[in-house]
Design a protein around this motif. Sequence first.
Motif, mmCIF file in Angstrom:
data_model
loop_
_atom_site.group_PDB
_atom_site.id
_atom_site.type_symbol
_atom_site.label_atom_id
_atom_site.label_comp_id
_atom_site.label_asym_id
_atom_site.label_seq_id
_atom_site.Cartn_x
_atom_site.Cartn_y
_atom_site.Cartn_z
ATOM 1 N N THR A 146 41.191 -23.603 -34.736
ATOM 2 C CA THR A 146 41.691 -24.614 -33.629
ATOM 3 C C THR A 146 42.913 -25.171 -34.237
ATOM 4 O OG1 THR A 146 40.497 -26.330 -34.361
ATOM 5 C CG2 THR A 146 39.689 -25.227 -32.507
ATOM 6 N N PHE A 147 43.376 -25.117 -35.668
ATOM 7 C CA PHE A 147 44.633 -25.342 -36.118
ATOM 8 C C PHE A 147 44.551 -24.489 -37.561
ATOM 9 C CE2 PHE A 147 41.236 -27.754 -38.783
ATOM 10 C CZ PHE A 147 41.879 -27.598 -39.931
ATOM 11 N N ARG A 148 46.108 -24.506 -37.878
ATOM 12 C CA ARG A 148 46.323 -24.069 -39.315
ATOM 13 C C ARG A 148 47.655 -24.780 -39.814
ATOM 14 N NH1 ARG A 148 49.187 -18.118 -36.696
ATOM 15 N NH2 ARG A 148 50.914 -19.625 -35.570
ATOM 16 N N TYR A 149 47.611 -24.561 -41.202
ATOM 17 C CA TYR A 149 48.786 -25.186 -41.990
ATOM 18 C C TYR A 149 49.758 -24.125 -42.072
ATOM 19 C CZ TYR A 149 45.795 -29.196 -42.689
ATOM 20 O OH TYR A 149 45.061 -30.391 -42.557
ATOM 21 N N THR A 150 50.991 -24.519 -41.930
ATOM 22 C CA THR A 150 52.266 -23.795 -41.901
ATOM 23 C C THR A 150 53.218 -24.467 -42.897
ATOM 24 O OG1 THR A 150 53.547 -24.691 -40.333
ATOM 25 C CG2 THR A 150 51.768 -22.938 -39.489
ATOM 26 N N ALA A 151 54.254 -23.671 -43.201
ATOM 27 C CA ALA A 151 55.362 -24.261 -44.220
ATOM 28 C C ALA A 151 55.736 -25.583 -43.514
ATOM 29 C CB ALA A 151 56.399 -23.174 -44.502
ATOM 30 N N ASN A 152 55.788 -25.577 -42.250
ATOM 31 C CA ASN A 152 56.462 -26.808 -41.381
ATOM 32 C C ASN A 152 55.353 -27.686 -41.122
ATOM 33 O OD1 ASN A 152 58.870 -25.551 -41.291
ATOM 34 N ND2 ASN A 152 58.333 -24.380 -39.485
ATOM 35 N N GLY A 153 53.916 -27.715 -41.688
ATOM 36 C CA GLY A 153 52.918 -28.416 -41.329
ATOM 37 C C GLY A 153 51.998 -27.858 -40.452
#
Length: 208
Positions: free
Chosen positions: A126-133
């Motif tokens: 339901t969510f993931r962390y990316t380089a942009n948050g």
Amino acid sequence: MSTITPNSSPTLLQINTSLFADKGNSSVLAENIVAAWRKKHPTGQVVVRDLGSSPVAHLDAARVIALNTPAADRSAEQAAIVAESDALIAELKAADTVVLGLPMYNFGVPSQLKAYLDHLARAGVTFRYTANGPEGLIGDRHLIVAAARGGIHLGLPSDSQTAFVKTFFNFIGIHNIEFVYVEGLAYSAEHKTKAFELAQAEIEKLAA
């Protein structure tokens, strides 16, 4: 302000969190919102999840471990735990509109709601962390929060609910969020009647 817009065959998920089931003030307010939605969508489907009468298990160490164990490595018990979470997520994803009945208990959200939300927050699901948050993966949909309070808290430091609900659902990808409040319900019968009348006017605006 968003409106309750027509669709061919939409689905609404009604989440009640009051300890008093459909008799709770937040459940009554939520039902009023759902009634307005039904008028707009006579062929729509309403799915009701009552966390007061059928609560989701609170997180414990075993559940956290199960939710973070790769599918191939899960025991049968862990697979059953993950299946419960998967079902809640699938139910939410299937809804075009969500109506959340939200009472205030001791300045916070009901623990039953917190337990439910804990099963929705799944990294990589339901969510993931990316380089942009962080990035929400649920997909946006219309969330209407039916907030009922015995006192008056809106706009005051004592209102911990509004920011919490926005933060959580934004985190998983839901940004189209609106609130309908009834406050001061414990002040007097007259105040309660007036609060629901004002809320009904807001609901009619949403349904216009």
